[in-house]
Design an enzyme around this catalytic site. Structure first.
Site, PDB file in Angstrom:
ATOM      1  CG  ASP A  83      40.382  45.333  42.223  1.00  0.00           C
ATOM      2  OD1 ASP A  83      41.636  45.600  42.517  1.00  0.00           O
ATOM      3  OD2 ASP A  83      40.082  43.929  42.147  1.00  0.00           O
ATOM      4  CG  HIS A  84      42.129  45.982  38.430  1.00  0.00           C
ATOM      5  ND1 HIS A  84      43.567  45.955  38.260  1.00  0.00           N
ATOM      6  CD2 HIS A  84      41.872  44.984  39.265  1.00  0.00           C
ATOM      7  CE1 HIS A  84      44.106  44.859  38.560  1.00  0.00           C
ATOM      8  NE2 HIS A  84      43.031  44.331  39.168  1.00  0.00           N
ATOM      9  N   GLY A 182      43.225  34.591  36.572  1.00  0.00           N
ATOM     10  CA  GLY A 182      42.702  33.490  35.718  1.00  0.00           C
ATOM     11  C   GLY A 182      42.220  32.233  36.505  1.00  0.00           C
ATOM     12  CG  HIS A 213      46.229  43.040  42.187  1.00  0.00           C
ATOM     13  ND1 HIS A 213      44.988  43.475  41.857  1.00  0.00           N
ATOM     14  CD2 HIS A 213      46.752  44.064  43.019  1.00  0.00           C
ATOM     15  CE1 HIS A 213      44.843  44.915  42.337  1.00  0.00           C
ATOM     16  NE2 HIS A 213      45.885  45.100  43.012  1.00  0.00           N
ATOM     17  CB  ALA A 215      46.567  36.459  46.242  1.00  0.00           C
ATOM     18  CB  SER A 216      42.656  33.014  43.563  1.00  0.00           C
ATOM     19  OG  SER A 216      41.581  33.806  43.940  1.00  0.00           O
ATOM     20  CB  ILE A 236      40.840  36.488  47.528  1.00  0.00           C
ATOM     21  CG1 ILE A 236      42.228  36.356  48.248  1.00  0.00           C
ATOM     22  CG2 ILE A 236      40.131  35.309  47.049  1.00  0.00           C
ATOM     23  CD1 ILE A 236      43.029  35.200  47.646  1.00  0.00           C
TER      24      ILE A 236
HETATM   25  P1  13P Z   1      42.658  36.220  41.635  1.00  0.00           P
HETATM   26  O1  13P Z   1      41.889  36.374  40.384  1.00  0.00           O
HETATM   27  O2  13P Z   1      43.653  35.479  41.885  1.00  0.00           O
HETATM   28  O3  13P Z   1      41.683  36.201  42.648  1.00  0.00           O
HETATM   29  O4  13P Z   1      43.077  37.955  41.842  1.00  0.00           O
HETATM   30  C1  13P Z   1      42.071  38.700  41.957  1.00  0.00           C
HETATM   31  C2  13P Z   1      42.743  40.182  41.984  1.00  0.00           C
HETATM   32  O5  13P Z   1      43.716  40.486  42.283  1.00  0.00           O
HETATM   33  C3  13P Z   1      41.843  41.464  41.727  1.00  0.00           C
HETATM   34  O6  13P Z   1      42.266  42.534  41.914  1.00  0.00           O
END
Ligand code: 13P
Length: 300
Positions: A83-84, A182, A213, A215-216, A236
């Site tokens: 990720d990233h 955040g 991304h 999505a929390s 998430i």
């Molecule tokens: P959240 O911080 O909303 O869970 O998103 C995380 C994310 O997109 C990591 O790639």
């Protein structure tokens, strides 16, 4: 079972659901994610970041995910993703370590530079049979004091999304449609998604799986509409970290005399497991593992 992100995205595209992509940092979160996926009978992506690799080591965290996927999720497909990814070296290291997918995130650079860096990573990934995700538009933090109008200027432009995909060859695309990062979202709630924008992006590049991304804290209804609009991967992190850590705080207080880490950590694993299973149901992916396996068996 360990599979590739390519296989998971092909299945999700075909059946119109989103694959849950959850970040792990250690053994316990990995156990929680995989047990949740087994409970929901849903395919799952487990992803790590460069900072997690610094924390746990690339080989240890890779082996933890792969071993648990093979042993504790015999009938549920699990794939590993970076990720990233922000620097080329860590992207190359993950590819060499056996990741089936990487993200190159150069979204904070001007368009042309984003294209150059992304294409370099995509070409390297493809040479090794690995999928690559890119990002166009920028995600901000919910606690940045950016008014909605200003935020719009960071959102993904549908025309630019199409030209970015053509210029770079990315296999999937992370979009900014009002989604934010955040911990502040956990209290304030997530801002609304710009679904019109999502529909325009999807209309221009219907064969490219779109990634949500940040999505929390999005409500199940917002998630459902996003999946209908072409979102095929949902990331998430914050919610599972919150679930894990807040349960840990509670356990430490409730069992102040307990020193066995397994007893202290087990409730946190359970919290992650329950949250992940619920999310996978919200993403429309519950039960998809069985169908995935049947399809694989038919292909021989
Ligand atoms: P959240 O911080 O909303 O869970 O998103 C995380 C994310 O997109 C990591 O790639």
């Amino acid at each position: 079972m360990l599979v590739t992100v390519r296989q998971l995205l092909a299945h999700a595209q075909h059946h119109g659901y989103a694959v849950g992509a959850f970040n792990t940092v250690n053994l316990e979160m990995t156990l929680g994610i995989i047990r949740g996926a087994v409970d929901a009978n849903a395919p799952v992506v487990i992803q790590v970041t460069e900072t997690t690799i610094q924390y746990a080591g690339l080989k240890p965290i890779t082996h933890i995910v792969e071993t648990i996927a093979k042993n504790a999720a015999v009938n549920v497909p699990v794939a590993l993703h970076l990720d990233h990814g922000r620097n080329f070296r860590s992207i190359a290291e993950c590819i060499n370590a056996g990741f089936s997918s990487i993200m190159i995130d150069a979204s904070d650079l001007p368009y042309d530079e984003n294209v150059v860096l992304t294409k370099q990573a995509v070409d390297y990934a493809h040479k090794h049979g690995v999928q690559a995700q890119g990002e166009i538009g920028q995600l901000k933090k919910a606690d940045d004091s950016i008014a909605a109008l200003v935020r719009e200027k960071y959102m993904t432009d549908p025309i630019e999304a199409e030209s970015f995909v053509k210029a770079t060859g990315v296999d999937s695309l992370a979009v900014a449609i009002g989604n934010v990062y955040g911990i502040a979202k956990m209290e304030r709630g997530a801002p609304p998604l710009d679904l019109d924008r999502l529909n325009h992006i999807h209309g221009r590049i219907p064969s490219v799986p779109l990634v949500l991304h940040g999505a929390s804290a999005l409500k199940p209804e917002a998630i459902r509409l996003a999946v209908n609009g072409g979102i095929r991967v949902i990331n998430i992190v914050t919610e599972i970290e919150h679930a894990f850590t807040s349960r840990l705080r509670h356990t430490l207080q409730a069992y102040a005399e307990e020193y066995d880490p397994r007893i202290i950590l087990e409730p946190s694993i359970e919290s992650v497991q329950r949250l992940v299973a619920q999310k996978l149901r919200d993403f429309g992916s519950s039960g998809a593992a069985k169908d995935f396996l049947t399809g694989q068996a038919a292909k021989g």
